[in-house]
Design a protein around this motif. Structure first.
Motif, PDB file in Angstrom:
ATOM      1  N   PHE A  21       2.755  35.469  24.921  1.00  8.56           N
ATOM      2  CA  PHE A  21       4.603  35.983  24.639  1.00  8.56           C
ATOM      3  C   PHE A  21       4.868  35.200  23.474  1.00  8.56           C
ATOM      4  O   PHE A  21       6.260  36.195  22.496  1.00  8.56           O
ATOM      5  N   TYR A  22       4.109  34.471  22.522  1.00  8.85           N
ATOM      6  CA  TYR A  22       5.791  33.598  21.491  1.00  8.85           C
ATOM      7  C   TYR A  22       4.919  34.344  20.287  1.00  8.85           C
ATOM      8  O   TYR A  22       5.723  35.432  19.873  1.00  8.85           O
ATOM      9  N   CYS A  23       3.704  35.809  20.214  1.00  5.73           N
ATOM     10  CA  CYS A  23       3.228  36.840  19.144  1.00  5.73           C
ATOM     11  C   CYS A  23       4.581  37.609  19.232  1.00  5.73           C
ATOM     12  O   CYS A  23       4.265  38.461  18.099  1.00  5.73           O
ATOM     13  N   SER A  24       4.645  37.792  20.598  1.00 10.80           N
ATOM     14  CA  SER A  24       5.846  39.104  21.206  1.00 10.80           C
ATOM     15  C   SER A  24       6.711  38.871  20.068  1.00 10.80           C
ATOM     16  O   SER A  24       7.438  39.292  19.945  1.00 10.80           O
ATOM     17  N   VAL A  25       7.761  37.759  20.273  1.00 13.50           N
ATOM     18  CA  VAL A  25       8.981  37.044  20.169  1.00 13.50           C
ATOM     19  C   VAL A  25       9.329  37.148  18.934  1.00 13.50           C
ATOM     20  O   VAL A  25      10.154  37.700  18.444  1.00 13.50           O
ATOM     21  N   PHE A  26       8.092  36.353  18.178  1.00 17.20           N
ATOM     22  CA  PHE A  26       8.086  36.518  16.629  1.00 17.20           C
ATOM     23  C   PHE A  26       7.131  37.680  15.971  1.00 17.20           C
ATOM     24  O   PHE A  26       5.983  37.430  15.603  1.00 17.20           O
ATOM     25  N   LYS A  27       7.656  38.494  14.735  1.00 19.49           N
ATOM     26  CA  LYS A  27       7.094  39.529  14.627  1.00 19.49           C
ATOM     27  C   LYS A  27       6.477  39.424  13.795  1.00 19.49           C
ATOM     28  O   LYS A  27       5.384  40.350  14.224  1.00 19.49           O
ATOM     29  N   ASN A  28       6.275  38.697  13.051  1.00 18.33           N
ATOM     30  CA  ASN A  28       5.079  38.365  11.923  1.00 18.33           C
ATOM     31  C   ASN A  28       4.183  37.015  12.583  1.00 18.33           C
ATOM     32  O   ASN A  28       3.990  36.612  12.069  1.00 18.33           O
ATOM     33  N   SER A  29       3.405  37.529  13.182  1.00 16.62           N
ATOM     34  CA  SER A  29       2.451  36.432  14.288  1.00 16.62           C
ATOM     35  C   SER A  29       1.628  37.280  15.040  1.00 16.62           C
ATOM     36  O   SER A  29       1.718  38.805  14.941  1.00 16.62           O
ATOM     37  N   LYS A  30       0.384  36.584  15.617  1.00 13.92           N
ATOM     38  CA  LYS A  30      -0.444  37.174  15.461  1.00 13.92           C
ATOM     39  C   LYS A  30      -1.615  35.877  16.753  1.00 13.92           C
ATOM     40  O   LYS A  30      -1.110  34.502  15.812  1.00 13.92           O
ATOM     41  N   ILE A  31      -2.601  36.608  17.026  1.00 16.52           N
ATOM     42  CA  ILE A  31      -3.101  35.563  17.517  1.00 16.52           C
ATOM     43  C   ILE A  31      -4.860  35.448  16.703  1.00 16.52           C
ATOM     44  O   ILE A  31      -4.862  36.612  16.422  1.00 16.52           O
ATOM     45  N   MET A  32      -5.145  34.145  16.283  1.00 21.18           N
ATOM     46  CA  MET A  32      -6.255  34.395  15.378  1.00 21.18           C
ATOM     47  C   MET A  32      -7.569  33.898  15.800  1.00 21.18           C
ATOM     48  O   MET A  32      -8.522  34.693  15.376  1.00 21.18           O
ATOM     49  N   ASP A  33      -7.761  33.492  16.761  1.00 20.69           N
ATOM     50  CA  ASP A  33      -8.947  33.024  17.165  1.00 20.69           C
ATOM     51  C   ASP A  33      -8.792  32.779  18.685  1.00 20.69           C
ATOM     52  O   ASP A  33      -7.531  31.699  19.521  1.00 20.69           O
ATOM     53  N   GLU A  34      -9.533  32.470  19.571  1.00 20.06           N
ATOM     54  CA  GLU A  34      -9.276  32.404  20.776  1.00 20.06           C
ATOM     55  C   GLU A  34     -10.890  31.937  21.986  1.00 20.06           C
ATOM     56  O   GLU A  34     -11.947  32.892  21.510  1.00 20.06           O
ATOM     57  N   ASN A  35     -11.273  31.105  22.775  1.00 17.14           N
ATOM     58  CA  ASN A  35     -12.383  30.972  23.733  1.00 17.14           C
ATOM     59  C   ASN A  35     -10.818  30.128  24.801  1.00 17.14           C
ATOM     60  O   ASN A  35     -10.160  30.120  25.148  1.00 17.14           O
ATOM     61  N   PRO A  36     -11.989  30.103  25.874  1.00 21.47           N
ATOM     62  CA  PRO A  36     -11.911  29.924  27.002  1.00 21.47           C
ATOM     63  C   PRO A  36     -10.954  28.914  27.496  1.00 21.47           C
ATOM     64  O   PRO A  36      -9.479  28.100  28.234  1.00 21.47           O
ATOM     65  N   MET A  37     -10.652  27.726  26.022  1.00 22.06           N
ATOM     66  CA  MET A  37     -10.320  26.344  26.020  1.00 22.06           C
ATOM     67  C   MET A  37      -9.121  26.088  24.682  1.00 22.06           C
ATOM     68  O   MET A  37      -7.489  25.501  25.350  1.00 22.06           O
ATOM     69  N   VAL A  38      -9.259  27.604  23.990  1.00 23.88           N
ATOM     70  CA  VAL A  38      -8.096  27.089  22.874  1.00 23.88           C
ATOM     71  C   VAL A  38      -7.959  28.373  22.148  1.00 23.88           C
ATOM     72  O   VAL A  38      -8.766  29.182  22.172  1.00 23.88           O
ATOM     73  N   VAL A  39      -6.795  28.372  22.548  1.00 20.39           N
ATOM     74  CA  VAL A  39      -6.543  29.625  21.174  1.00 20.39           C
ATOM     75  C   VAL A  39      -5.298  29.673  20.230  1.00 20.39           C
ATOM     76  O   VAL A  39      -4.757  28.511  19.969  1.00 20.39           O
ATOM     77  N   ILE A  40      -6.177  30.121  18.846  1.00 18.86           N
ATOM     78  CA  ILE A  40      -5.018  29.177  17.648  1.00 18.86           C
ATOM     79  C   ILE A  40      -4.597  30.769  17.134  1.00 18.86           C
ATOM     80  O   ILE A  40      -5.133  31.798  17.194  1.00 18.86           O
ATOM     81  N   PHE A  41      -3.165  30.553  17.367  1.00 17.37           N
ATOM     82  CA  PHE A  41      -2.476  31.460  16.708  1.00 17.37           C
ATOM     83  C   PHE A  41      -0.667  31.380  15.932  1.00 17.37           C
ATOM     84  O   PHE A  41      -1.217  29.834  14.923  1.00 17.37           O
ATOM     85  N   GLU A  42      -0.951  32.111  15.082  1.00 20.09           N
ATOM     86  CA  GLU A  42       0.046  32.149  14.047  1.00 20.09           C
ATOM     87  C   GLU A  42       1.739  32.721  14.173  1.00 20.09           C
ATOM     88  O   GLU A  42       1.316  34.144  14.931  1.00 20.09           O
ATOM     89  N   LEU A  43       2.279  31.762  13.978  1.00 23.79           N
ATOM     90  CA  LEU A  43       4.284  32.523  14.361  1.00 23.79           C
ATOM     91  C   LEU A  43       4.715  32.394  12.949  1.00 23.79           C
ATOM     92  O   LEU A  43       4.552  31.090  12.491  1.00 23.79           O
ATOM     93  N   ASN A  44       5.349  33.230  12.313  1.00 22.43           N
ATOM     94  CA  ASN A  44       5.314  33.455  11.170  1.00 22.43           C
ATOM     95  C   ASN A  44       5.145  32.186   9.971  1.00 22.43           C
ATOM     96  O   ASN A  44       5.467  31.567   9.497  1.00 22.43           O
ATOM     97  N   GLY A  45       3.518  32.399  10.306  1.00 21.51           N
ATOM     98  CA  GLY A  45       2.994  31.944   8.985  1.00 21.51           C
ATOM     99  C   GLY A  45       3.013  30.651   9.533  1.00 21.51           C
ATOM    100  O   GLY A  45       1.744  29.585   8.975  1.00 21.51           O
ATOM    101  N   ASN A  46       3.026  30.006  10.487  1.00 23.78           N
ATOM    102  CA  ASN A  46       2.920  28.810  10.901  1.00 23.78           C
ATOM    103  C   ASN A  46       1.478  28.492  12.436  1.00 23.78           C
ATOM    104  O   ASN A  46       1.861  29.194  13.277  1.00 23.78           O
ATOM    105  N   LYS A  47       1.051  28.207  11.892  1.00 27.85           N
ATOM    106  CA  LYS A  47      -0.178  27.959  12.525  1.00 27.85           C
ATOM    107  C   LYS A  47      -0.013  26.985  13.786  1.00 27.85           C
ATOM    108  O   LYS A  47       0.373  25.855  13.704  1.00 27.85           O
ATOM    109  N   VAL A  48      -0.724  27.681  14.869  1.00 20.68           N
ATOM    110  CA  VAL A  48      -0.202  26.397  16.404  1.00 20.68           C
ATOM    111  C   VAL A  48      -1.405  27.012  16.835  1.00 20.68           C
ATOM    112  O   VAL A  48      -2.832  27.402  16.926  1.00 20.68           O
ATOM    113  N   MET A  49      -1.893  25.023  18.064  1.00 22.36           N
ATOM    114  CA  MET A  49      -3.380  25.411  18.520  1.00 22.36           C
ATOM    115  C   MET A  49      -2.713  25.645  20.263  1.00 22.36           C
ATOM    116  O   MET A  49      -1.817  24.650  20.057  1.00 22.36           O
ATOM    117  N   GLY A  50      -2.847  26.489  20.918  1.00 23.43           N
ATOM    118  CA  GLY A  50      -2.383  26.215  22.561  1.00 23.43           C
ATOM    119  C   GLY A  50      -4.219  25.882  23.411  1.00 23.43           C
ATOM    120  O   GLY A  50      -5.444  26.569  22.696  1.00 23.43           O
TER     121      GLY A  50
END
Length: 141
Positions: A21-50
């Motif tokens: 959802f967040y990556c769809s809202v912020f255009k310069n964003s992407k999922i960087m890595d994921e597994n069942p426990m953690v997803v690493i994504f980038e929002l406008n160049g800012n790394k975030v871990m879910g």
């Protein structure tokens, strides 16, 4: 990058859905890595871990993300996207998205407007009376 600091958002099993959802809202964003426990994504160049941590902890206003917007169109876009599908408007440019996370959608020039000795107080009063911030009303306060 060594010693990089980035936020970890605790979710109850829906970290991937939130990241998508967040990556769809912020255009310069992407999922960087994921597994069942953690997803690493980038929002406008800012790394975030879910983190799929479970139901023990819930988001609250003690932590929010600030989105600086140069135009009213940007404010309207982010406000609309982040309050959609169950998000909630709050006051003074704050909102909660459908996952319960708090955001501040603010004009980039808000600090400049509030620091103006002649009108800073009026700008602050205008902000206090708004949900979604209106740049023209703040400039004219």
């Amino acid at each position: 990058m060594n010693n990089q600091i980035f936020p970890c958002m605790w979710f109850d099993g829906n970290a991937k859905a939130a990241a998508d959802f967040y990556c769809s809202v912020f255009k310069n964003s992407k999922i960087m890595d994921e597994n069942p426990m953690v997803v690493i994504f980038e929002l406008n160049g800012n790394k975030v871990m879910g983190l799929n941590g479970g139901p023990q902890f819930k988001f609250n206003e003690a932590l929010s993300f600030v989105v600086n917007c140069d135009t009213q169109d940007e404010i309207d876009y982010y406000w609309g996207k982040l309050t959609a599908d169950g998000g909630q408007e709050s006051m003074c440019g704050w909102l909660k998205d459908k996952f319960g996370f708090s955001w501040q959608i603010v004009p980039s020039m808000i600090g400049q407007l509030m620091s103006d000795p002649a009108k800073g107080q009026r700008v602050m009063q205008a902000v206090m009376g708004m949900k979604k911030l209106d740049i023209d009303k703040l400039k004219n306060a």
